[in-house]
Write a protein that holds these residues in place. Structure first.
Motif, PDB file in Angstrom:
ATOM      1  N   HIS A   1       3.709   6.293 -10.825  1.00  0.00           N
ATOM      2  CA  HIS A   1       4.556   5.362 -11.570  1.00  0.00           C
ATOM      3  C   HIS A   1       5.015   4.212 -10.677  1.00  0.00           C
ATOM      4  N   GLY A   2       5.290   4.518  -9.412  1.00  0.00           N
ATOM      5  CA  GLY A   2       5.687   3.475  -8.473  1.00  0.00           C
ATOM      6  C   GLY A   2       4.582   2.457  -8.259  1.00  0.00           C
ATOM      7  N   VAL A   3       3.331   2.928  -8.160  1.00  0.00           N
ATOM      8  CA  VAL A   3       2.199   2.007  -8.013  1.00  0.00           C
ATOM      9  C   VAL A   3       2.062   1.138  -9.252  1.00  0.00           C
ATOM     10  N   GLU A   4       2.186   1.751 -10.429  1.00  0.00           N
ATOM     11  CA  GLU A   4       2.092   0.977 -11.664  1.00  0.00           C
ATOM     12  C   GLU A   4       3.163  -0.105 -11.716  1.00  0.00           C
ATOM     13  N   ARG A   5       4.368   0.246 -11.316  1.00  0.00           N
ATOM     14  CA  ARG A   5       5.456  -0.746 -11.302  1.00  0.00           C
ATOM     15  C   ARG A   5       5.188  -1.829 -10.268  1.00  0.00           C
ATOM     16  N   MET A   6       4.687  -1.451  -9.120  1.00  0.00           N
ATOM     17  CA  MET A   6       4.419  -2.421  -8.059  1.00  0.00           C
ATOM     18  C   MET A   6       3.367  -3.442  -8.484  1.00  0.00           C
ATOM     19  N   LEU A   7       2.315  -2.986  -9.175  1.00  0.00           N
ATOM     20  CA  LEU A   7       1.174  -3.854  -9.473  1.00  0.00           C
ATOM     21  C   LEU A   7       1.324  -4.643 -10.762  1.00  0.00           C
ATOM     22  N   ALA A   8       2.419  -4.448 -11.495  1.00  0.00           N
ATOM     23  CA  ALA A   8       2.657  -5.212 -12.718  1.00  0.00           C
ATOM     24  C   ALA A   8       2.990  -6.670 -12.390  1.00  0.00           C
ATOM     25  N   ASN A   9       2.850  -7.539 -13.380  1.00  0.00           N
ATOM     26  CA  ASN A   9       3.284  -8.927 -13.241  1.00  0.00           C
ATOM     27  C   ASN A   9       4.804  -8.961 -13.137  1.00  0.00           C
ATOM     28  N   HIS A  10       5.324  -9.492 -12.022  1.00  0.00           N
ATOM     29  CA  HIS A  10       6.769  -9.551 -11.812  1.00  0.00           C
ATOM     30  C   HIS A  10       7.338 -10.961 -11.943  1.00  0.00           C
ATOM     31  N   ILE A  11       6.537 -11.940 -12.378  1.00  0.00           N
ATOM     32  CA  ILE A  11       7.068 -13.306 -12.484  1.00  0.00           C
ATOM     33  C   ILE A  11       6.993 -13.839 -13.903  1.00  0.00           C
TER      34      ILE A  11
ATOM     35  N   ILE B   1       2.334  -5.052   3.034  1.00  0.00           N
ATOM     36  CA  ILE B   1       2.926  -3.850   3.629  1.00  0.00           C
ATOM     37  C   ILE B   1       4.443  -3.963   3.656  1.00  0.00           C
ATOM     38  N   GLY B   2       4.969  -5.168   3.877  1.00  0.00           N
ATOM     39  CA  GLY B   2       6.407  -5.368   3.763  1.00  0.00           C
ATOM     40  C   GLY B   2       6.905  -5.105   2.355  1.00  0.00           C
ATOM     41  N   SER B   3       6.123  -5.542   1.371  1.00  0.00           N
ATOM     42  CA  SER B   3       6.486  -5.276  -0.022  1.00  0.00           C
ATOM     43  C   SER B   3       6.388  -3.791  -0.335  1.00  0.00           C
ATOM     44  N   LEU B   4       5.372  -3.125   0.200  1.00  0.00           N
ATOM     45  CA  LEU B   4       5.254  -1.679   0.021  1.00  0.00           C
ATOM     46  C   LEU B   4       6.471  -0.965   0.591  1.00  0.00           C
ATOM     47  N   ALA B   5       6.953  -1.397   1.750  1.00  0.00           N
ATOM     48  CA  ALA B   5       8.129  -0.760   2.355  1.00  0.00           C
ATOM     49  C   ALA B   5       9.320  -0.820   1.394  1.00  0.00           C
ATOM     50  N   ALA B   6       9.541  -1.981   0.785  1.00  0.00           N
ATOM     51  CA  ALA B   6      10.632  -2.095  -0.182  1.00  0.00           C
ATOM     52  C   ALA B   6      10.350  -1.254  -1.422  1.00  0.00           C
ATOM     53  N   MET B   7       9.086  -1.217  -1.845  1.00  0.00           N
ATOM     54  CA  MET B   7       8.726  -0.452  -3.040  1.00  0.00           C
ATOM     55  C   MET B   7       8.942   1.039  -2.815  1.00  0.00           C
ATOM     56  N   ILE B   8       8.731   1.520  -1.602  1.00  0.00           N
ATOM     57  CA  ILE B   8       9.003   2.929  -1.291  1.00  0.00           C
ATOM     58  C   ILE B   8      10.477   3.243  -1.549  1.00  0.00           C
ATOM     59  N   LEU B   9      11.366   2.349  -1.137  1.00  0.00           N
ATOM     60  CA  LEU B   9      12.798   2.563  -1.371  1.00  0.00           C
ATOM     61  C   LEU B   9      13.140   2.477  -2.851  1.00  0.00           C
ATOM     62  N   ILE B  10      12.496   1.563  -3.563  1.00  0.00           N
ATOM     63  CA  ILE B  10      12.712   1.470  -5.014  1.00  0.00           C
ATOM     64  C   ILE B  10      12.235   2.753  -5.690  1.00  0.00           C
ATOM     65  N   ASP B  11      11.081   3.253  -5.255  1.00  0.00           N
ATOM     66  CA  ASP B  11      10.513   4.481  -5.824  1.00  0.00           C
ATOM     67  C   ASP B  11      11.433   5.683  -5.609  1.00  0.00           C
ATOM     68  N   ARG B  12      12.243   5.620  -4.552  1.00  0.00           N
ATOM     69  CA  ARG B  12      13.187   6.707  -4.234  1.00  0.00           C
ATOM     70  C   ARG B  12      14.597   6.433  -4.755  1.00  0.00           C
ATOM     71  N   ASP B  13      14.715   5.406  -5.595  1.00  0.00           N
ATOM     72  CA  ASP B  13      16.004   5.027  -6.190  1.00  0.00           C
ATOM     73  C   ASP B  13      17.052   4.640  -5.154  1.00  0.00           C
TER      74      ASP B  13
END
Length: 385
Positions: free
Chosen positions: A274-284, A60-72
Protein backbone atom coordinates in the motif's frame (compact mmCIF):
# COMPACT_ATOMS: atom_id res chain seq x y z
CA UNK A 1 20.77 -8.24 -26.94
CA UNK A 2 23.33 -7.83 -29.70
CA UNK A 3 21.39 -4.85 -31.03
CA UNK A 4 21.48 -3.16 -27.62
CA UNK A 5 25.20 -3.76 -27.23
CA UNK A 6 25.87 -2.44 -30.76
CA UNK A 7 23.79 0.66 -30.05
CA UNK A 8 25.92 1.54 -27.02
CA UNK A 9 29.32 0.63 -28.46
CA UNK A 10 28.64 2.67 -31.61
CA UNK A 11 27.46 5.60 -29.50
CA UNK A 12 30.74 5.58 -27.57
CA UNK A 13 32.71 5.38 -30.82
CA UNK A 14 30.82 8.41 -32.15
CA UNK A 15 31.35 10.48 -28.95
CA UNK A 16 27.64 10.53 -28.19
CA UNK A 17 28.75 9.68 -24.65
CA UNK A 18 32.19 8.92 -23.18
CA UNK A 19 31.24 5.46 -21.86
CA UNK A 20 28.18 3.57 -20.71
CA UNK A 21 27.00 1.09 -18.12
CA UNK A 22 23.47 -0.13 -18.83
CA UNK A 23 21.23 -2.70 -17.17
CA UNK A 24 17.71 -4.03 -17.67
CA UNK A 25 15.77 -5.99 -15.08
CA UNK A 26 12.36 -6.93 -13.77
CA UNK A 27 10.87 -8.01 -10.46
CA UNK A 28 12.65 -11.36 -10.73
CA UNK A 29 16.19 -10.21 -11.50
CA UNK A 30 18.63 -8.76 -14.04
CA UNK A 31 17.78 -9.57 -17.65
CA UNK A 32 20.73 -7.89 -19.39
CA UNK A 33 23.75 -5.70 -18.78
CA UNK A 34 26.41 -4.09 -20.93
CA UNK A 35 29.47 -1.89 -20.49
CA UNK A 36 31.09 0.13 -23.27
CA UNK A 37 34.10 2.44 -23.36
CA UNK A 38 36.60 3.52 -20.71
CA UNK A 39 35.15 4.87 -17.46
CA UNK A 40 38.55 6.23 -16.40
CA UNK A 41 41.88 6.51 -18.14
CA UNK A 42 42.93 3.01 -19.08
CA UNK A 43 40.03 1.45 -17.12
CA UNK A 44 37.14 -0.07 -19.06
CA UNK A 45 33.66 0.55 -17.70
CA UNK A 46 32.46 -2.29 -15.47
CA UNK A 47 29.21 -3.33 -13.86
CA UNK A 48 30.63 -2.30 -10.49
CA UNK A 49 31.85 1.13 -11.66
CA UNK A 50 30.88 3.78 -9.10
CA UNK A 51 29.01 6.91 -10.23
CA UNK A 52 28.24 10.28 -8.73
CA UNK A 53 24.49 9.86 -9.12
CA UNK A 54 23.50 13.41 -8.05
CA UNK A 55 19.70 13.75 -8.55
CA UNK A 56 19.15 10.00 -8.65
CA UNK A 57 19.63 10.54 -4.90
CA UNK A 58 16.24 12.30 -4.80
CA UNK A 59 14.22 9.13 -5.17
CA UNK A 60 16.00 7.60 -2.18
CA UNK A 61 15.43 10.75 -0.13
CA UNK A 62 11.75 10.54 -1.01
CA UNK A 63 11.73 6.85 -0.10
CA UNK A 64 13.18 7.71 3.32
CA UNK A 65 10.25 10.06 3.98
CA UNK A 66 7.80 7.53 2.55
CA UNK A 67 9.07 4.90 5.01
CA UNK A 68 8.10 7.23 7.87
CA UNK A 69 4.72 7.94 6.27
CA UNK A 70 4.17 4.19 5.86
CA UNK A 71 4.81 3.81 9.61
CA UNK A 72 2.41 6.65 10.49
CA UNK A 73 5.25 8.81 11.81
CA UNK A 74 4.85 11.51 9.13
CA UNK A 75 2.07 12.83 6.90
CA UNK A 76 2.12 14.07 3.31
CA UNK A 77 0.39 17.30 4.22
CA UNK A 78 2.22 18.31 7.39
CA UNK A 79 3.61 21.85 7.00
CA UNK A 80 7.40 21.71 6.86
CA UNK A 81 7.80 24.52 9.40
CA UNK A 82 5.92 22.48 12.02
CA UNK A 83 8.83 20.03 11.91
CA UNK A 84 11.63 22.44 10.96
CA UNK A 85 10.83 25.95 12.29
CA UNK A 86 13.80 27.39 10.39
CA UNK A 87 11.93 26.72 7.13
CA UNK A 88 9.88 29.83 7.94
CA UNK A 89 12.94 31.85 6.90
CA UNK A 90 12.06 31.07 3.26
CA UNK A 91 10.13 33.88 1.60
CA UNK A 92 8.87 34.34 -1.96
CA UNK A 93 10.72 36.67 -4.33
CA UNK A 94 7.97 39.07 -5.36
CA UNK A 95 10.12 41.26 -7.62
CA UNK A 96 13.51 42.94 -7.88
CA UNK A 97 14.29 46.59 -7.18
CA UNK A 98 17.57 46.88 -9.04
CA UNK A 99 19.55 43.91 -7.69
CA UNK A 100 17.61 43.85 -4.42
CA UNK A 101 15.02 41.11 -4.13
CA UNK A 102 11.71 42.22 -2.61
CA UNK A 103 10.45 39.29 -0.54
CA UNK A 104 7.01 38.42 0.82
CA UNK A 105 5.44 35.65 2.85
CA UNK A 106 4.04 32.70 0.88
CA UNK A 107 0.26 32.58 0.67
CA UNK A 108 0.22 29.03 2.08
CA UNK A 109 2.75 26.89 3.96
CA UNK A 110 4.89 24.36 2.07
CA UNK A 111 4.17 20.76 3.05
CA UNK A 112 6.10 17.51 3.02
CA UNK A 113 4.30 16.64 -0.23
CA UNK A 114 5.41 19.92 -1.81
CA UNK A 115 9.04 19.16 -1.01
CA UNK A 116 8.93 15.70 -2.61
CA UNK A 117 7.12 16.83 -5.76
CA UNK A 118 9.01 20.03 -6.65
CA UNK A 119 5.97 22.18 -5.97
CA UNK A 120 7.32 23.97 -2.88
CA UNK A 121 8.51 27.01 -4.83
CA UNK A 122 12.19 26.13 -4.49
CA UNK A 123 14.14 26.23 -7.77
CA UNK A 124 17.74 25.58 -8.80
CA UNK A 125 19.88 28.36 -10.19
CA UNK A 126 20.52 26.32 -13.37
CA UNK A 127 16.97 26.82 -14.68
CA UNK A 128 15.79 30.11 -13.17
CA UNK A 129 17.73 33.30 -13.90
CA UNK A 130 16.43 35.02 -10.76
CA UNK A 131 18.28 32.54 -8.54
CA UNK A 132 21.87 33.31 -9.67
CA UNK A 133 20.90 37.01 -9.59
CA UNK A 134 19.76 36.63 -5.97
CA UNK A 135 22.80 34.53 -5.03
CA UNK A 136 25.25 37.03 -6.47
CA UNK A 137 23.57 39.93 -4.69
CA UNK A 138 23.32 38.21 -1.30
CA UNK A 139 26.29 35.83 -1.26
CA UNK A 140 24.01 32.84 -0.68
CA UNK A 141 26.05 29.65 -1.19
CA UNK A 142 24.92 26.97 -3.60
CA UNK A 143 23.20 23.86 -2.27
CA UNK A 144 26.25 21.99 -3.61
CA UNK A 145 28.55 23.87 -1.22
CA UNK A 146 27.77 21.45 1.60
CA UNK A 147 27.07 24.44 3.84
CA UNK A 148 23.84 24.35 5.82
CA UNK A 149 23.23 27.96 4.80
CA UNK A 150 22.99 26.67 1.23
CA UNK A 151 19.58 25.22 2.09
CA UNK A 152 18.01 28.66 2.38
CA UNK A 153 17.11 29.43 -1.22
CA UNK A 154 14.15 31.81 -1.48
CA UNK A 155 10.90 30.59 -3.03
CA UNK A 156 10.20 31.51 -6.65
CA UNK A 157 6.47 30.84 -6.43
CA UNK A 158 3.86 30.04 -3.82
CA UNK A 159 3.79 26.41 -2.67
CA UNK A 160 1.39 24.21 -4.62
CA UNK A 161 1.00 26.57 -7.60
CA UNK A 162 3.46 25.11 -10.13
CA UNK A 163 6.04 22.39 -10.71
CA UNK A 164 9.60 23.74 -10.80
CA UNK A 165 12.75 21.74 -10.22
CA UNK A 166 14.73 22.56 -7.11
CA UNK A 167 16.26 21.59 -3.79
CA UNK A 168 13.11 20.60 -1.91
CA UNK A 169 14.32 17.05 -1.27
CA UNK A 170 17.40 18.36 0.52
CA UNK A 171 14.91 19.82 3.01
CA UNK A 172 12.99 16.53 2.98
CA UNK A 173 16.10 14.76 4.24
CA UNK A 174 16.20 17.22 7.12
CA UNK A 175 12.55 16.40 7.88
CA UNK A 176 13.44 12.70 8.08
CA UNK A 177 16.27 13.43 10.51
CA UNK A 178 14.03 15.57 12.73
CA UNK A 179 11.20 13.03 12.85
CA UNK A 180 13.28 9.86 13.14
CA UNK A 181 16.20 11.08 15.24
CA UNK A 182 18.88 9.35 13.17
CA UNK A 183 21.14 11.21 10.75
CA UNK A 184 19.97 10.81 7.16
CA UNK A 185 23.06 8.82 6.18
CA UNK A 186 22.51 6.38 9.04
CA UNK A 187 18.78 6.16 8.26
CA UNK A 188 19.44 5.34 4.60
CA UNK A 189 22.13 2.82 5.48
CA UNK A 190 20.01 0.97 8.04
CA UNK A 191 16.60 1.24 6.34
CA UNK A 192 17.51 1.01 2.64
CA UNK A 193 21.08 0.14 1.66
CA UNK A 194 21.77 -2.73 4.06
CA UNK A 195 18.36 -4.46 3.68
CA UNK A 196 18.57 -4.17 -0.12
CA UNK A 197 22.24 -5.28 -0.23
CA UNK A 198 23.19 -2.05 -1.99
CA UNK A 199 26.77 -2.60 -0.90
CA UNK A 200 28.38 0.03 -3.15
CA UNK A 201 26.00 2.90 -2.38
CA UNK A 202 26.97 5.61 0.08
CA UNK A 203 27.55 9.27 0.82
CA UNK A 204 31.36 9.27 0.49
CA UNK A 205 33.38 7.42 -2.17
CA UNK A 206 35.58 5.90 0.54
CA UNK A 207 38.73 3.84 0.15
CA UNK A 208 36.94 0.66 -0.87
CA UNK A 209 35.18 2.33 -3.82
CA UNK A 210 37.70 4.98 -4.85
CA UNK A 211 39.43 2.67 -7.33
CA UNK A 212 36.07 2.05 -9.08
CA UNK A 213 35.00 5.71 -9.27
CA UNK A 214 34.51 6.81 -12.87
CA UNK A 215 35.88 10.01 -14.41
CA UNK A 216 33.62 13.02 -14.94
CA UNK A 217 33.90 15.02 -18.16
CA UNK A 218 32.33 17.86 -20.11
CA UNK A 219 31.65 18.08 -23.82
CA UNK A 220 34.07 20.51 -25.42
CA UNK A 221 33.48 22.84 -28.33
CA UNK A 222 34.67 20.22 -30.82
CA UNK A 223 32.23 17.65 -29.45
CA UNK A 224 34.82 15.55 -27.64
CA UNK A 225 35.03 15.05 -23.88
CA UNK A 226 37.42 16.90 -21.59
CA UNK A 227 38.15 16.24 -17.89
CA UNK A 228 35.88 18.20 -15.56
CA UNK A 229 35.84 17.83 -11.79
CA UNK A 230 32.41 17.84 -10.20
CA UNK A 231 31.24 15.83 -7.21
CA UNK A 232 29.04 16.05 -4.13
CA UNK A 233 30.91 17.97 -1.41
CA UNK A 234 32.90 15.60 0.84
CA UNK A 235 32.15 15.59 4.57
CA UNK A 236 29.55 18.37 4.30
CA UNK A 237 27.68 20.06 7.14
CA UNK A 238 24.65 18.04 6.02
CA UNK A 239 24.04 15.36 3.39
CA UNK A 240 21.69 16.74 0.77
CA UNK A 241 19.20 14.13 -0.35
CA UNK A 242 18.95 15.93 -3.66
CA UNK A 243 22.47 15.10 -4.76
CA UNK A 244 24.79 13.43 -2.23
CA UNK A 245 25.00 9.74 -3.19
CA UNK A 246 27.47 7.52 -5.01
CA UNK A 247 26.19 4.22 -6.40
CA UNK A 248 26.57 1.52 -9.03
CA UNK A 249 24.12 0.44 -11.72
CA UNK A 250 23.40 -2.95 -10.06
CA UNK A 251 22.70 -1.27 -6.71
CA UNK A 252 20.26 1.20 -8.22
CA UNK A 253 18.53 -1.53 -10.15
CA UNK A 254 17.95 -3.36 -6.87
CA UNK A 255 16.23 -0.24 -5.54
CA UNK A 256 13.99 -0.09 -8.64
CA UNK A 257 13.26 -3.82 -8.49
CA UNK A 258 12.12 -3.44 -4.88
CA UNK A 259 9.49 -0.98 -6.11
CA UNK A 260 8.44 -3.33 -8.93
CA UNK A 261 8.01 -6.01 -6.26
CA UNK A 262 5.62 -3.88 -4.21
CA UNK A 263 8.17 -2.84 -1.57
CA UNK A 264 9.96 -6.15 -0.96
CA UNK A 265 13.12 -7.68 -2.43
CA UNK A 266 14.76 -10.98 -1.51
CA UNK A 267 12.67 -11.27 1.62
CA UNK A 268 13.41 -7.73 2.85
CA UNK A 269 10.41 -5.39 3.10
CA UNK A 270 11.20 -1.69 2.77
CA UNK A 271 7.64 -0.41 2.20
CA UNK A 272 4.25 -2.03 2.42
CA UNK A 273 2.52 -2.70 -0.90
CA UNK A 274 0.00 0.00 0.00
CA UNK A 275 2.90 2.34 0.73
CA UNK A 276 4.35 1.73 -2.74
CA UNK A 277 0.97 2.38 -4.33
CA UNK A 278 0.67 5.65 -2.42
CA UNK A 279 4.22 6.66 -3.29
CA UNK A 280 3.80 6.07 -7.04
CA UNK A 281 0.45 7.86 -7.40
CA UNK A 282 0.17 11.30 -8.99
CA UNK A 283 0.76 13.76 -6.12
CA UNK A 284 0.43 17.06 -8.03
CA UNK A 285 -3.13 16.76 -9.34
CA UNK A 286 -3.79 18.91 -12.41
CA UNK A 287 -0.29 20.41 -12.44
CA UNK A 288 2.20 19.13 -15.02
CA UNK A 289 5.96 19.09 -15.36
CA UNK A 290 7.19 22.12 -17.24
CA UNK A 291 10.02 22.47 -19.73
CA UNK A 292 13.21 23.40 -17.88
CA UNK A 293 14.89 26.20 -19.83
CA UNK A 294 18.59 26.42 -19.05
CA UNK A 295 20.41 29.56 -17.93
CA UNK A 296 23.69 27.60 -17.72
CA UNK A 297 24.15 25.79 -21.07
CA UNK A 298 27.53 24.30 -20.10
CA UNK A 299 25.84 22.52 -17.20
CA UNK A 300 22.49 21.61 -18.75
CA UNK A 301 20.69 21.83 -22.04
CA UNK A 302 16.98 22.59 -22.01
CA UNK A 303 15.10 19.67 -20.47
CA UNK A 304 11.86 18.69 -22.18
CA UNK A 305 11.34 14.95 -21.70
CA UNK A 306 8.65 13.40 -23.92
CA UNK A 307 7.37 16.76 -25.24
CA UNK A 308 3.64 16.73 -25.80
CA UNK A 309 3.09 13.95 -23.26
CA UNK A 310 1.48 14.88 -19.93
CA UNK A 311 3.88 14.27 -17.08
CA UNK A 312 3.08 14.56 -13.40
CA UNK A 313 5.04 13.78 -10.26
CA UNK A 314 4.65 10.97 -7.77
CA UNK A 315 6.16 11.11 -4.28
CA UNK A 316 9.65 10.75 -5.72
CA UNK A 317 9.61 10.44 -9.52
CA UNK A 318 8.53 11.95 -12.81
CA UNK A 319 5.42 10.01 -13.87
CA UNK A 320 4.04 9.72 -17.43
CA UNK A 321 0.26 9.75 -17.72
CA UNK A 322 0.03 8.23 -21.21
CA UNK A 323 1.36 5.12 -22.94
CA UNK A 324 4.32 5.97 -25.16
CA UNK A 325 4.19 3.75 -28.28
CA UNK A 326 7.10 1.30 -28.26
CA UNK A 327 8.33 2.69 -24.95
CA UNK A 328 7.15 3.03 -21.35
CA UNK A 329 3.55 2.62 -20.19
CA UNK A 330 1.27 5.11 -18.47
CA UNK A 331 2.18 5.22 -14.78
CA UNK A 332 5.87 4.57 -15.45
CA UNK A 333 8.31 6.51 -13.30
CA UNK A 334 11.86 7.79 -13.67
CA UNK A 335 14.37 10.61 -13.49
CA UNK A 336 18.11 11.21 -13.78
CA UNK A 337 21.29 12.75 -12.37
CA UNK A 338 22.98 15.85 -13.75
CA UNK A 339 25.97 13.88 -15.07
CA UNK A 340 23.60 11.91 -17.30
CA UNK A 341 22.78 8.92 -15.16
CA UNK A 342 19.23 7.99 -16.21
CA UNK A 343 16.64 5.41 -15.22
CA UNK A 344 13.00 4.41 -15.50
CA UNK A 345 10.74 1.66 -14.24
CA UNK A 346 7.45 0.48 -15.68
CA UNK A 347 5.18 -1.27 -13.14
CA UNK A 348 2.61 -2.17 -15.81
CA UNK A 349 5.13 -4.09 -17.91
CA UNK A 350 7.36 -5.14 -14.98
CA UNK A 351 10.51 -3.57 -16.41
CA UNK A 352 13.29 -1.33 -15.10
CA UNK A 353 16.42 0.02 -16.77
CA UNK A 354 19.38 2.28 -16.12
CA UNK A 355 21.70 3.96 -18.62
CA UNK A 356 24.59 5.60 -16.82
CA UNK A 357 27.52 7.69 -17.94
CA UNK A 358 29.26 10.76 -16.46
CA UNK A 359 29.43 14.00 -18.41
CA UNK A 360 27.98 17.48 -18.79
CA UNK A 361 25.84 19.06 -20.08
CA UNK A 362 22.81 17.32 -18.63
CA UNK A 363 20.16 16.34 -21.22
CA UNK A 364 22.73 16.77 -24.01
CA UNK A 365 20.60 16.42 -27.19
CA UNK A 366 22.78 13.72 -28.72
CA UNK A 367 22.63 11.72 -25.52
CA UNK A 368 18.87 12.15 -25.14
CA UNK A 369 18.30 10.77 -28.63
CA UNK A 370 20.44 7.77 -27.69
CA UNK A 371 18.46 7.32 -24.47
CA UNK A 372 15.21 7.29 -26.45
CA UNK A 373 16.68 4.79 -28.93
CA UNK A 374 17.90 2.67 -26.02
CA UNK A 375 14.45 2.63 -24.43
CA UNK A 376 12.81 1.65 -27.72
CA UNK A 377 15.35 -1.15 -28.20
CA UNK A 378 14.80 -2.40 -24.64
CA UNK A 379 11.05 -2.74 -25.17
CA UNK A 380 11.52 -4.31 -28.60
CA UNK A 381 13.90 -6.87 -27.13
CA UNK A 382 12.20 -7.69 -23.83
CA UNK A 383 8.55 -6.73 -24.17
CA UNK A 384 7.81 -7.08 -27.90
CA UNK A 385 5.16 -9.72 -27.23
Amino acid sequence: MAALETLLSEAVAKDTLPFAVAMVGDSEGIEWSCCAGDAAKGQPAREDSVFRIFSMTKAIGSLAAMILIDRDKLDFDTPVAEILPEFDRLKVIDRFDGDTAILRDPVRPATVRHLATHTSGLEYEIWNADMPRYMEATGLPSILSGSREGLFYPLMSDPGTRWAYGNGIDWLGQVVEAVDGRSIDRFCREEVFEPLAMTSTGFEPGQTKQDRLVDSTIRGGDGSFEPFEIAPPPNPEFYGMGHALYATAPDYLRFLRMLLNGGTLDGQTILSRHGVERMLANHIGDLSLEKMVTVAPAVSADVDIFPGTRKTHSFGFMRVEEDLPGQRSAGSQGWAGVLNTHYWFDPHQDLAAVLMTQFLPFADPRFMQLYSDFETAVYATYRSS
